[in-house]
Design a protein around this motif. Sequence first.
Motif: not given
Length: 265
Positions: A147-148, A150-152, A168, A189, A246, A248, A252, A255
């Motif tokens: 997730v680090t 692509p998303r955060v 990705n 992810e 994902v 997780d 994610t 916010e």
Amino acid sequence: MTPAAFGLPGRVALVTGGGRGIGAAIVRVFAQAGAQVLIANRSADAGEAVAAALRAEGHVAESIGCDIGRRDEAERAVAEAARRFGRLDIVVHNAAINPWATLGSIEDQALDDTLAVNLKACFWLAQAALPHWRARGGGRMLVTSSVTGPRVAMPGSSAYAASKAGVNGFIRSAALELAHEGITVNGVEPGFIAKQGGSLLSAPERAARIARHIPAGTLGRPEDIAYAMCFLASDAARYVTGQTLVVDGGSTLPESPIFQDACGT
């Protein structure tokens, strides 16, 4: 009873970075699902320990020492899997490094190593595996993304984040190119997963603090990633390609933790 479509009987899988943590869990779950597995791990001893434990339980698992950050070594891993088991159906690129350095301090060698292991090896492994997949009329390429990136974002992980964002992109483009040949390309992810020593989550206090901000209320287990990988490797996912799943615990989705507090969750 598990539906047959979710199993991997008779399949041959190559798993990079299978000597511990998420990689070892992927190897174990694949073996339990009926696959024959070759572990390609930088630490030959760690990979062999996982393989030996599985053999003692009656599964088929072997290992090789391998620096997946080199093209020739990635090609050797693919060749060894096909040579030892007579075929190659699944490649899981799980090995990764994260130098944990600020943007202003990261050195060229660390950046090169991160991109080589995390991203370039995707290309090397897929290119080497293509003849084997084509000979069988299909195959599976799976990558442990994150997730680090692509998303955060996370301070100190710019090289890692860039490599995983690239992963990705590789997954989507490779999937588009290979779909008509029965070859699927997907990834998982992970979010915050409890791992062995040497990671961000090694300190119990830090792990507990992070877990409080995950909607599921706990860190994930390596097996959570392995089960997702097993699904994507199976016939049950034959119509899934170009995707990253994902896993997780919902971390994610909001916010920030403040959002959860404001909503009373």
